[in-house]
Enzyme design. Sequence first.
Site, PDB file in Angstrom:
ATOM      1  N   GLY A   1       1.358  82.416 -14.984  1.00 29.38           N
ATOM      2  CA  GLY A   1       1.822  83.675 -14.400  1.00 29.38           C
ATOM      3  C   GLY A   1       0.753  84.716 -14.667  1.00 29.38           C
TER       4      GLY A   1
ATOM      5  CB  ILE B   1       0.249  86.324 -19.930  1.00 33.76           C
ATOM      6  CG1 ILE B   1       1.153  87.562 -19.966  1.00 33.76           C
ATOM      7  CG2 ILE B   1      -0.542  86.182 -21.241  1.00 33.76           C
ATOM      8  CD1 ILE B   1       2.245  87.543 -21.034  1.00 33.76           C
TER       9      ILE B   1
ATOM     10  NE  ARG C   1      10.907  76.504 -13.218  1.00 30.78           N
ATOM     11  CZ  ARG C   1      11.869  77.387 -13.423  1.00 30.78           C
ATOM     12  NH1 ARG C   1      13.100  76.977 -13.586  1.00 30.78           N
ATOM     13  NH2 ARG C   1      11.610  78.683 -13.492  1.00 30.78           N
TER      14      ARG C   1
ATOM     15  CB  THR D   1      -0.050  84.053 -27.104  1.00 28.94           C
ATOM     16  OG1 THR D   1      -0.259  83.610 -25.760  1.00 28.94           O
ATOM     17  CG2 THR D   1      -1.313  83.883 -27.905  1.00 28.94           C
TER      18      THR D   1
ATOM     19  NE  ARG E   1       9.828  85.831 -26.987  1.00 25.84           N
ATOM     20  CZ  ARG E   1       8.995  86.840 -26.710  1.00 25.84           C
ATOM     21  NH1 ARG E   1       7.711  86.749 -27.006  1.00 25.84           N
ATOM     22  NH2 ARG E   1       9.445  87.939 -26.146  1.00 25.84           N
TER      23      ARG E   1
ATOM     24  CD  GLU F   1       7.569  85.359 -34.006  1.00 23.94           C
ATOM     25  OE1 GLU F   1       7.872  86.559 -33.868  1.00 23.94           O
ATOM     26  OE2 GLU F   1       6.919  84.724 -33.163  1.00 23.94           O
TER      27      GLU F   1
ATOM     28  CG  HIS G   1       5.175  88.220 -31.875  1.00 21.18           C
ATOM     29  ND1 HIS G   1       6.363  87.584 -31.620  1.00 21.18           N
ATOM     30  CD2 HIS G   1       4.776  88.740 -30.687  1.00 21.18           C
ATOM     31  CE1 HIS G   1       6.677  87.719 -30.338  1.00 21.18           C
ATOM     32  NE2 HIS G   1       5.720  88.413 -29.754  1.00 21.18           N
ATOM     33  CB  ILE G   2      -0.711  91.234 -33.287  1.00 20.30           C
ATOM     34  CG1 ILE G   2      -1.771  90.117 -33.298  1.00 20.30           C
ATOM     35  CG2 ILE G   2      -0.189  91.512 -34.686  1.00 20.30           C
ATOM     36  CD1 ILE G   2      -3.117  90.565 -33.847  1.00 20.30           C
ATOM     37  N   GLY G   3       0.403  89.962 -30.060  1.00 20.77           N
ATOM     38  CA  GLY G   3      -0.130  89.807 -28.690  1.00 20.77           C
ATOM     39  C   GLY G   3      -0.293  91.111 -27.927  1.00 20.77           C
TER      40      GLY G   3
HETATM   41  C1  DGY Z   1       6.977  90.661 -25.304  1.00 18.27           C
HETATM   42  O1  DGY Z   1       6.819  91.705 -24.674  1.00 18.27           O
HETATM   43  O2  DGY Z   1       7.815  89.831 -24.977  1.00 18.27           O
HETATM   44  C2  DGY Z   1       6.114  90.463 -26.506  1.00 18.27           C
HETATM   45  O3  DGY Z   1       6.326  89.241 -27.103  1.00 18.27           O
HETATM   46  C3  DGY Z   1       6.362  91.584 -27.487  1.00 18.27           C
HETATM   47  O4  DGY Z   1       5.159  91.956 -28.027  1.00 18.27           O
END
Ligand code: DGY
Length: 324
Positions: free
Chosen positions: A154, A156, A177, A235, A237, A266, A285-287
């Site tokens: 998608g 990202i 899919r 990155t 879940r 987490e 979790h700093i994405g």
């Molecule tokens: C989201 O937006 O889903 C991210 O994981 C939060 O930083």
Amino acid sequence: MKRVFVTRVIPEPGRKLLEDAGITVVEWKEKRKLSKEELISCCSQADALLCVSSPVDQEFLQASKHLKVIALHSVGYDHVDVAAATDLGIPIGNTPGVLSAATADTAFLLMLATSRKAFYMHKTILKGEWGFFEPTANLGIELRGKTLGIFGLGKIGLEMAKACAGAFGMKVIYHNRSRNEPAEKLINAQWVSFDELLAESDVLSVHTALTTETAGRFNTAAFARMKPSSIFINTARGGIHHEGDLQRALEEGQIWGAGLDVTNPEPMMSDHPLLNMPNVAVLPHIGSATVETRNAMSILAAQNIIAGLNGERLPYPVNPEVYR
Ligand code: DGY
């Protein structure tokens, strides 16, 4: 005056937008998670909820039916019972698009850090273990010309694919899919089956939502089908991979390395064995954690709140079916 309850302190631009719209902003300022009872109680006097991370489940929704809108400070909504909110007529909004680049940057960082054992090598300096130079020690693997496999191409995933193709000339394959034809044209990405994705990726990067279909998808059976020289990056879940299976796959050499910005659960415990493995890089979790992205997320969340309180359609709805 309308009132919004906000479950954590959010960046100034979003808060200002709400205040300029004449909305009273009540923020939870304690640095601990709210219990469900506290969340229900704090929302009892509010017209809207701006939610950072707190679970929005059926029990909460039943007790908070009066809310006109719930805006998430995230793109992900796996912590929300969307169907229950829709049944109650509550629109839910999220923050799509604005965190794609920052999250992809984090995936790229983890890929490179893992491939060169960077986090582990940094720790050896702190431990006073920077000894003499050994030509055969501390060797990583190069990424040039390798194959990047994207699970969930998608917004990202596309940013990650563009970065890897541009920086290292990596060939891009993906599994969704349904096919993402615009992305195929843009970066020459090739759709493959899930089995082919596992078998052919040198780096396999996860960019899909956590759903019943994707939960635990990367387990022993999946890792066993990957190359022993491959790197697994997540990155998205933590629930999409099985952490025990991942640890075993690394210990047994089924895959070469792993880079995680998300873990399950987490936070990850500080004595977790994955944290001491040379070919593993873990971040908390700093994405989306850049000034620019978090500001933008707060603005989108505020726009959802303002529209919802004005009785208008949310600009970024998760459950557009609520308007039918
Ligand atoms: C989201 O937006 O889903 C991210 O994981 C939060 O930083």
